[in-house]
Design a protein around this motif. Structure first.
Motif, mmCIF file in Angstrom:
data_model
loop_
_atom_site.group_PDB
_atom_site.id
_atom_site.type_symbol
_atom_site.label_atom_id
_atom_site.label_comp_id
_atom_site.label_asym_id
_atom_site.label_seq_id
_atom_site.Cartn_x
_atom_site.Cartn_y
_atom_site.Cartn_z
ATOM 1 N N LYS A 1 89.190 28.803 52.746
ATOM 2 C CA LYS A 1 88.731 30.161 53.040
ATOM 3 C C LYS A 1 89.889 31.050 53.473
ATOM 4 N N LYS A 2 90.865 30.452 54.187
ATOM 5 C CA LYS A 2 91.984 31.251 54.704
ATOM 6 C C LYS A 2 92.976 31.656 53.609
ATOM 7 N N LEU A 3 92.922 30.974 52.455
ATOM 8 C CA LEU A 3 93.833 31.321 51.365
ATOM 9 C C LEU A 3 93.603 32.768 50.917
ATOM 10 N N LYS A 4 92.329 33.165 50.854
ATOM 11 C CA LYS A 4 91.986 34.542 50.467
ATOM 12 C C LYS A 4 90.939 35.037 51.450
ATOM 13 N N GLU A 5 91.371 35.759 52.441
ATOM 14 C CA GLU A 5 90.438 36.120 53.505
ATOM 15 C C GLU A 5 89.471 37.230 53.114
ATOM 16 N N ASN A 6 89.731 37.897 51.969
ATOM 17 C CA ASN A 6 88.812 38.966 51.558
ATOM 18 C C ASN A 6 87.710 38.452 50.615
ATOM 19 N N VAL A 7 87.637 37.141 50.436
ATOM 20 C CA VAL A 7 86.603 36.567 49.574
ATOM 21 C C VAL A 7 85.455 36.042 50.437
ATOM 22 N N ASP A 8 84.240 36.465 50.093
ATOM 23 C CA ASP A 8 83.073 35.974 50.833
ATOM 24 C C ASP A 8 82.746 34.557 50.403
#
Length: 203
Positions: A4-11
């Motif tokens: 999840k932290k790889l792309k924080e703008n992804v739900d």
């Protein structure tokens, strides 16, 4: 959490049929957002659920009745060491053991390994041996293996004859018997939280 932290703008959406108490507790206290899916697919019917002492005749009758309408049966026995003996005993009760999805086998004797992912619409009777030893969400998942078509489905949750059930086991069996309506996974999870407590949040 790392992914999840790889792309924080992804739900991220997490799906569960019956959330375990800790996950549910996290939602209830606001650490996670929660949505509840309450509607079942079209044409599904509630699973008729019976809690009873083990009885050879009842097992035989349940299997014969399912087969009479061209259906198949799961018999859940959750001990690997003597599952072959149980399979032999069931074969004696109903001498009809003739692969399962192809309809060549009528009764599948299995451990709880079948609880997730099996979707065979022709299997609509389930018999669970020593059901008082299983967890509530586990019982719910198992029961969800039947009733996957527009046919009436039956679940028999059995326990040893003359056995005094522990209070917690009795509560679990009462809950699974009470919540038979479609979409009742959330209510079962709430009862599970009530019975077991929230557990260790960081565990």
């Amino acid at each position: 959490e790392k992914i999840k932290k790889l792309k924080e703008n992804v739900d991220v959406l997490t799906l569960t049929a019956t959330p375990i108490p800790r996950t549910l507790h996290m939602s209830l206290i606001g650490i996670r957002d929660m949505s509840v899916l309450e509607e079942a697919p079209n044409d599904r019917l509630p699973i008729q659920t019976f809690v009873c002492e083990y009885n050879d005749e009842l097992v035989r009758e349940a299997i014969v009745r399912e087969m009479a309408r061209g259906g198949q049966v799961y018999y859940v026995y959750n001990r690997v060491n003597n599952i072959a003996d149980i399979a032999a005993q069931i074969a004696k009760l109903v001498p009809i053991m003739f692969d399962f999805i192809n309809g060549e086998i009528d009764v599948l004797v299995s451990t709880t390994i079948i609880e997730t992912g099996l979707d065979i619409s022709n299997v609509n009777t389930m018999i669970i041996h020593d059901s008082d030893n299983l967890g509530l969400s586990q019982l719910y998942q198992l029961r969800g293996r039947v009733g996957r078509s527009n046919r009436n489905a039956y679940a028999f949750l059995m326990y040893k004859r003359d056995k005094m059930l522990k209070e917690v086991a009795e509560k679990r069996l009462a809950a699974i018997k009470e919540f038979t309506d479609l979409g009742s996974g959330f209510k079962i999870a709430m009862r599970d939280l009530e019975i077991r407590g929230a557990g260790n949040l960081l565990g």
